[in-house]
Design an enzyme around this catalytic site. Sequence first.
Site, short mmCIF file in Angstrom:
data_model
loop_
_atom_site.label_atom_id
_atom_site.label_comp_id
_atom_site.label_asym_id
_atom_site.label_seq_id
_atom_site.Cartn_x
_atom_site.Cartn_y
_atom_site.Cartn_z
N TRP A 1 10.75 27.91 91.01
CA TRP A 1 10.39 28.60 92.21
C TRP A 1 9.58 29.84 92.17
CZ3 TRP A 1 11.73 33.89 93.04
CH2 TRP A 1 11.19 34.33 94.29
N HIS B 1 20.83 25.29 95.21
CA HIS B 1 21.33 26.78 94.92
C HIS B 1 22.23 27.41 96.09
CE1 HIS B 1 17.91 28.30 92.14
NE2 HIS B 1 18.56 27.29 91.66
N ASP C 1 18.38 38.78 103.87
CA ASP C 1 18.74 38.58 102.17
C ASP C 1 19.08 37.14 102.04
OD1 ASP C 1 19.15 39.54 99.68
OD2 ASP C 1 21.17 39.05 100.11
N LYS D 1 11.15 27.83 100.05
CA LYS D 1 11.63 29.05 100.63
C LYS D 1 11.13 29.15 101.94
CE LYS D 1 13.13 33.58 99.41
NZ LYS D 1 13.31 34.77 98.51
N HIS E 1 17.68 30.02 102.17
CA HIS E 1 16.22 29.76 102.29
C HIS E 1 15.93 28.86 103.52
CE1 HIS E 1 14.85 30.50 97.90
NE2 HIS E 1 15.78 31.58 98.26
N ASP F 1 20.77 36.22 99.11
CA ASP F 1 21.32 36.02 97.99
C ASP F 1 22.94 36.59 97.81
OD1 ASP F 1 19.44 34.39 96.42
OD2 ASP F 1 18.33 36.11 96.99
N ASP G 1 18.16 26.00 98.49
CA ASP G 1 18.69 27.21 98.29
C ASP G 1 19.24 27.64 99.57
OD1 ASP G 1 19.33 29.98 98.60
OD2 ASP G 1 18.47 30.33 96.41
N GLU H 1 11.99 24.53 94.07
CA GLU H 1 12.71 25.21 95.12
C GLU H 1 11.98 25.60 96.12
OE1 GLU H 1 15.10 28.27 93.63
OE2 GLU H 1 15.89 28.75 95.39
N ASP I 1 23.41 30.76 92.95
CA ASP I 1 22.27 31.73 92.98
C ASP I 1 22.61 32.70 94.10
OD1 ASP I 1 19.97 33.05 92.86
OD2 ASP I 1 18.71 31.45 94.10
C1 RNT Z 1 14.56 33.37 95.06
C2 RNT Z 1 14.96 32.01 94.67
C3 RNT Z 1 15.31 31.78 93.19
C4 RNT Z 1 15.80 33.06 92.74
C5 RNT Z 1 15.90 33.17 91.40
C6 RNT Z 1 16.37 34.28 90.41
O1 RNT Z 1 14.88 33.42 96.54
O2 RNT Z 1 16.29 31.49 95.33
O3 RNT Z 1 16.04 30.48 93.05
O4 RNT Z 1 17.21 33.24 93.14
O5 RNT Z 1 14.68 32.73 90.63
ZN ZN Z 2 17.40 29.88 94.61
#
Ligand code: RNT
Ligand code: ZN
Length: 419
Positions: free
Chosen positions: A185, A286, A294, A228, A262, A296, A259, A226, A326
Amino acid sequence: MSAVEKSYELAKEQYAALGVDTEAALKRLEKEAISIHAWQGDDVVGFEPQEHSLTGGCQVTGNYPGRARTSDELRADLDKAMSLLSGNLRVNLQAHEVDKMSPGQDRDTLTVENYAGWLDWAKERKIGLDLAPAYYSHEKLDHGLSLSHPDPAIRKFWIDHGKSCRRVGAQFGHELGTPCLCNVWAPDGFKDIPADRLAPRQRLLESLDATFEEKFPETELLDAVESKLFGIGAESFTVGSHDFYLSYAAKHNKLICLDSGHFHPTESIGDKISAICCQQGRILLHVSRGVRWDSDHVILLNDELQSIARETIRGAGQHQVYIALDYFDASINRVGAWVIGTRNMQKALLIALLEPVAKACAEENSWDFTARMAVMEAAKALPWGAVWQYFCEKHQIPQDFEVMKDIHQYEKDVQFKRG
Ligand code: RNT
Ligand code: ZN
């Protein structure tokens, strides 16, 4: 018979009447691999000798005391978290979470030596390791670009970083007897509208091809990419968007990593699993929770998590869903974040395993959508909690209401003593 066992026996009967085998569900849950993200423990800062801390591409907020400052501290914290968890757990590292680095060494020349402590630790615990290159928090992330940077020297640095991580990953896989998932990523993107969207994507494409040039057996290394939608400071354009990486993965036989933070908030990862897997046969998740801008937050046992778990379980045997967590929250106890999030993932899987799927499908197949809805809604009130409590008791880990006792003790004895 304990109170938990008694409740379990009653639950078991209720489920059996619906054609659901709780013992089989528990066995499946024990086997379901979950890759725990080490980076919740150090706020994605890593342990390189030079200070790169979160200088771009990735952000963490909060200042709860007790962040792991060394790989030893991080392993101790992971040990604590895993002592409060059961199941088939593995650990996922960001490449800058090294044990040690030689003076002057940078991310483009990493070898398994840099992770010796991790490898020994994983061997002792008989767990697998995953590894992700870190294309952020480094001065060579220039103008927000790494693998797609116009300067070939900068691209080469990051390509070499990816290559070195893949080599280390393959070594992990070889020595631990379970393939290392190596997920690419990169934060590359622009804050405002680009004049040229094509050129950065063509450069990313070439960089990826170069990164993946060296071949490793899939028994040792599994490559993933990955996507985003946007990031902070990259609101208008992400080079590695979903369309970009989904095509890349399909064409090059890589895993696509989705993810859950994302995507547009009304998009469902649960729905994407079968759409991708019926063609690619596998997917990396993820699992995270997006909240406004945000991506995460700690995962909660909400509808989206249950949908992800349901789709993972339903397709089992037909395709492979790799589950990695993640998220990172520096405003709460980091061991607590791991424990609560991992348990939520497992609870979601258990709920999915205990659903009377056959019944719902039968109604669907006879076009009785009212009855389908009735079954699916009724299932929500089934006593899965009793089965979960039995899982905890059987594996001698504390019940959900009890975990904070251990975590508070640990922060008092260990984490709060860190400077
Ligand atoms: C970031 C991505 C990636 C990170 C890691 C820390 O938005 O999700 O996977 O969370 O690289
Ligand atoms: Zn991620």
